[in-house]
Design a protein around this motif. Structure first.
Motif, PDB file in Angstrom:
ATOM      1  N   THR A  96       9.844  -0.019  -7.769  1.00  0.00           N
ATOM      2  CA  THR A  96       9.070   0.638  -8.382  1.00  0.00           C
ATOM      3  C   THR A  96       9.734   2.251  -8.701  1.00  0.00           C
ATOM      4  OG1 THR A  96       7.220  -0.209  -7.123  1.00  0.00           O
ATOM      5  CG2 THR A  96       6.820   1.634  -8.485  1.00  0.00           C
ATOM      6  N   PRO A  97      10.219   2.467 -10.044  1.00  0.00           N
ATOM      7  CA  PRO A  97      10.983   3.624 -10.442  1.00  0.00           C
ATOM      8  C   PRO A  97      10.358   5.130 -10.242  1.00  0.00           C
ATOM      9  CG  PRO A  97      10.439   2.578 -12.626  1.00  0.00           C
ATOM     10  CD  PRO A  97      10.125   1.327 -11.211  1.00  0.00           C
ATOM     11  N   SER A  98       8.956   5.040  -9.939  1.00  0.00           N
ATOM     12  CA  SER A  98       8.107   6.160 -10.164  1.00  0.00           C
ATOM     13  C   SER A  98       7.850   6.288  -8.580  1.00  0.00           C
ATOM     14  CB  SER A  98       6.761   6.158 -10.676  1.00  0.00           C
ATOM     15  OG  SER A  98       6.104   5.009 -10.087  1.00  0.00           O
ATOM     16  N   GLU A  99       8.373   5.900  -7.483  1.00  0.00           N
ATOM     17  CA  GLU A  99       8.138   5.970  -6.049  1.00  0.00           C
ATOM     18  C   GLU A  99       9.373   6.317  -5.494  1.00  0.00           C
ATOM     19  OE1 GLU A  99       6.013   2.608  -4.342  1.00  0.00           O
ATOM     20  OE2 GLU A  99       4.236   2.937  -5.880  1.00  0.00           O
ATOM     21  N   GLN A 100       9.342   6.844  -4.320  1.00  0.00           N
ATOM     22  CA  GLN A 100      10.388   6.997  -3.464  1.00  0.00           C
ATOM     23  C   GLN A 100      10.165   6.403  -2.029  1.00  0.00           C
ATOM     24  OE1 GLN A 100      13.425   8.092  -4.055  1.00  0.00           O
ATOM     25  NE2 GLN A 100      13.049   8.287  -6.209  1.00  0.00           N
ATOM     26  N   PRO A 101      10.834   5.704  -1.530  1.00  0.00           N
ATOM     27  CA  PRO A 101      12.035   5.020  -2.196  1.00  0.00           C
ATOM     28  C   PRO A 101      11.563   4.056  -3.173  1.00  0.00           C
ATOM     29  CG  PRO A 101      11.522   4.069   0.119  1.00  0.00           C
ATOM     30  CD  PRO A 101      10.765   5.222  -0.032  1.00  0.00           C
ATOM     31  N   SER A 102      12.321   3.928  -4.130  1.00  0.00           N
ATOM     32  CA  SER A 102      12.064   2.935  -5.248  1.00  0.00           C
ATOM     33  C   SER A 102      12.185   1.591  -4.931  1.00  0.00           C
ATOM     34  CB  SER A 102      12.931   3.446  -6.463  1.00  0.00           C
ATOM     35  OG  SER A 102      14.306   3.025  -6.143  1.00  0.00           O
ATOM     36  N   LYS A 103      12.872   1.118  -3.880  1.00  0.00           N
ATOM     37  CA  LYS A 103      13.300  -0.252  -3.498  1.00  0.00           C
ATOM     38  C   LYS A 103      12.393  -0.473  -2.078  1.00  0.00           C
ATOM     39  CE  LYS A 103      17.875   0.244  -4.093  1.00  0.00           C
ATOM     40  NZ  LYS A 103      19.244  -0.054  -4.162  1.00  0.00           N
ATOM     41  N   LYS A 104      11.897  -1.605  -2.036  1.00  0.00           N
ATOM     42  CA  LYS A 104      10.900  -1.957  -0.761  1.00  0.00           C
ATOM     43  C   LYS A 104      11.142  -3.283  -0.410  1.00  0.00           C
ATOM     44  CE  LYS A 104       7.501   1.662  -1.239  1.00  0.00           C
ATOM     45  NZ  LYS A 104       7.640   2.108  -2.507  1.00  0.00           N
ATOM     46  N   ALA A 105      11.289  -3.505   0.667  1.00  0.00           N
ATOM     47  CA  ALA A 105      11.501  -5.262   1.343  1.00  0.00           C
ATOM     48  C   ALA A 105      10.203  -5.494   2.247  1.00  0.00           C
ATOM     49  CB  ALA A 105      12.822  -5.823   1.754  1.00  0.00           C
ATOM     50  N   PHE A 106       9.739  -6.582   1.858  1.00  0.00           N
ATOM     51  CA  PHE A 106       8.307  -6.920   2.957  1.00  0.00           C
ATOM     52  C   PHE A 106       8.704  -8.183   3.758  1.00  0.00           C
ATOM     53  CE2 PHE A 106       7.278  -4.964  -0.907  1.00  0.00           C
ATOM     54  CZ  PHE A 106       6.448  -3.892  -0.471  1.00  0.00           C
ATOM     55  N   PRO A 107       8.568  -8.139   4.867  1.00  0.00           N
ATOM     56  CA  PRO A 107       8.710  -9.408   5.940  1.00  0.00           C
ATOM     57  C   PRO A 107       7.760 -10.380   5.532  1.00  0.00           C
ATOM     58  CG  PRO A 107       7.510  -7.761   7.258  1.00  0.00           C
ATOM     59  CD  PRO A 107       7.894  -6.846   5.852  1.00  0.00           C
ATOM     60  N   PRO A 108       7.968 -11.922   5.986  1.00  0.00           N
ATOM     61  CA  PRO A 108       9.273 -12.077   6.571  1.00  0.00           C
ATOM     62  C   PRO A 108      10.360 -12.122   5.824  1.00  0.00           C
ATOM     63  CG  PRO A 108       7.750 -13.921   6.405  1.00  0.00           C
ATOM     64  CD  PRO A 108       6.896 -12.922   5.570  1.00  0.00           C
ATOM     65  N   LEU A 109      10.143 -12.675   4.600  1.00  0.00           N
ATOM     66  CA  LEU A 109      11.576 -12.950   3.632  1.00  0.00           C
ATOM     67  C   LEU A 109      12.408 -11.399   3.593  1.00  0.00           C
ATOM     68  CD1 LEU A 109      12.728 -15.588   2.696  1.00  0.00           C
ATOM     69  CD2 LEU A 109      11.681 -14.928   0.377  1.00  0.00           C
ATOM     70  N   GLY A 110      12.000 -10.462   3.425  1.00  0.00           N
ATOM     71  CA  GLY A 110      12.364  -9.431   3.384  1.00  0.00           C
ATOM     72  C   GLY A 110      13.558  -9.139   4.273  1.00  0.00           C
ATOM     73  N   ASN A 111      13.597  -9.784   5.547  1.00  0.00           N
ATOM     74  CA  ASN A 111      14.666  -9.621   6.468  1.00  0.00           C
ATOM     75  C   ASN A 111      15.998 -10.098   5.762  1.00  0.00           C
ATOM     76  OD1 ASN A 111      12.891  -8.555   8.262  1.00  0.00           O
ATOM     77  ND2 ASN A 111      12.351 -10.545   9.160  1.00  0.00           N
ATOM     78  N   HIS A 112      15.887 -11.017   4.607  1.00  0.00           N
ATOM     79  CA  HIS A 112      17.098 -11.602   4.233  1.00  0.00           C
ATOM     80  C   HIS A 112      17.577 -10.707   2.706  1.00  0.00           C
ATOM     81  CE1 HIS A 112      17.326 -15.393   6.171  1.00  0.00           C
ATOM     82  NE2 HIS A 112      15.943 -15.479   6.303  1.00  0.00           N
TER      83      HIS A 112
END
Length: 360
Positions: A71-87
């Motif tokens: 999401t370019p308008s947010e900080q941080p712009s990149k986010k990962a969500f578990p459980p698959l976000g661990n990869h």
């Protein structure tokens, strides 16, 4: 009357501008590796054209679970969500790519990329594709049943067995550099490897021996899984035409890939010494394993049709997009910007009034 024609031309130009697909989010395409080796990394891509719109967000799902968001308008712009976000490797992920590391069984399945334009349209596209995690064979394919010599009229009856893998490897026979068609080969039931879930695929070769194969017939079996695994094994045998005396080999046990005779003996044609012969017959150029990743992968993209969704931030992380999709085989085309309906509606309401004024 001249003013009427001028007004009509202006109205048509206005409508053409409203319907121009190049102004909207369009041409959304997904690229997912068909196979990835266990323990390796995979780079998934989602490409799009924004036109004159601004990007609101790019979201990645596996099944119903969101695992990466840009999401370019947010900080941080990149986010990962578990459980698959661990990869997810956030450093190697962007607005158009997401990098997954340490591939395991949890990465096998269907992937969804959702791209949304910013206000006022919140134009949204959803595209899908799938990926499989591969357990590659640890051994090269095994050839059995090849005799030391043949005469025209004999039958080549050779079996090829791949190493244990998931999914089972695809097998192909090549005889004297010519790939054989399905009339000369017969699939055999795969061999299960206990409770591991791995299987050994098998293929049988049944080919009449002709004089054209003389003086030697070379049988090669190639095992492959997509673009991430390729390995082969080769053996050869003498073909003695009628009236031809059998030549003595330069030495016993020569490698097939060298063009010399393999070990020719007067004993039985069983496979008791196959393991030793296989080690001698492995070619440096043919018996190697190709572990390719990140390039040259065969891709089977399935692109979902576009639809307009509510702003992406009204959903919680991990919630499946509510966009109704219909599958097609090509990249999505442009769609009418949702925000552009307002000038179109205004034009349609004012048009009769302006026409009446122009005619009077």
């Amino acid at each position: 009357m001249a003013s009427y024609h001028q007004f009509l031309g202006f109205a048509l130009l206005t409508l053409a501008g409203v319907w121009s697909p190049g102004q909207c989010l369009h041409d959304v395409r997904i690229s997912v590796p068909r196979h990835v080796l266990r323990g390796r990394s995979a780079r998934l891509a989602c490409h799009y054209q924004l036109g004159e719109e601004r990007l609101y967000s790019v979201k990645w799902y596996k099944g119903r679970h969101e695992f990466y968001r840009y999401t370019p308008s947010e900080q941080p712009s990149k986010k990962a969500f578990p459980p698959l976000g661990n990869h997810v490797d956030l450093k190697q992920s962007t607005a158009t790519h997401v990098t997954l590391i340490n591939a395991d069984d949890s990465l096998t399945g269907q992937y969804i990329c959702e791209v949304s334009a910013d206000a006022p349209s919140f134009n949204t596209f959803v595209v899908t594709d799938s990926m499989d995690v591969v357990d590659a064979p640890r051994q090269r394919p095994h050839l059995s049943g090849l005799r030391t010599r043949y005469r025209p009229g004999d039958i080549l009856n050779v079996n090829c067995t791949a190493g244990a893998s998931r999914p089972p490897a695809s097998l192909t026979f090549i005889v004297n550099d010519a790939q054989l068609d399905e009339r000369s080969v017969r699939p055999l039931p795969a061999l299960e490897e206990g409770l591991s879930g791995l299987n050994r695929s098998r293929l049988a070769l049944l080919l009449p021996v002709t004089a054209s194969l003389a003086p030697r017939v070379r049988v090669r079996c190639v095992a492959s899984i997509g673009a991430v695994y390729w390995q082969s094994a080769e053996k050869s045998a003498a073909v003695v035409a009628p009236g031809q005396h059998r030549q003595q080999p330069p030495h016993e046990g020569a490698a097939a890939g060298s063009g010399d005779w393999t070990g020719l003996d007067s004993g039985s044609d069983d496979d008791s010494d196959d393991a030793d012969a296989d080690a001698e017959l492995e070619e440096q150029s043919e018996g190697r394993q190709h572990l390719l990743h990140g390039r040259g992968h065969h891709q089977h993209s399935v692109v979902a049709a576009a639809a307009t969704a509510a702003p992406a931030d009204v959903r919680h992380a991990g919630e499946l997009p509510t966009v109704q999709t219909g599958e097609s085989t090509g990249a999505t085309g442009g769609q009418l910007c949702a925000g552009s309906w307002w000038p179109l509606l205004a034009t349609s309401v004012q048009l009769p009034m302006l026409l009446a004024a122009a005619l009077t």
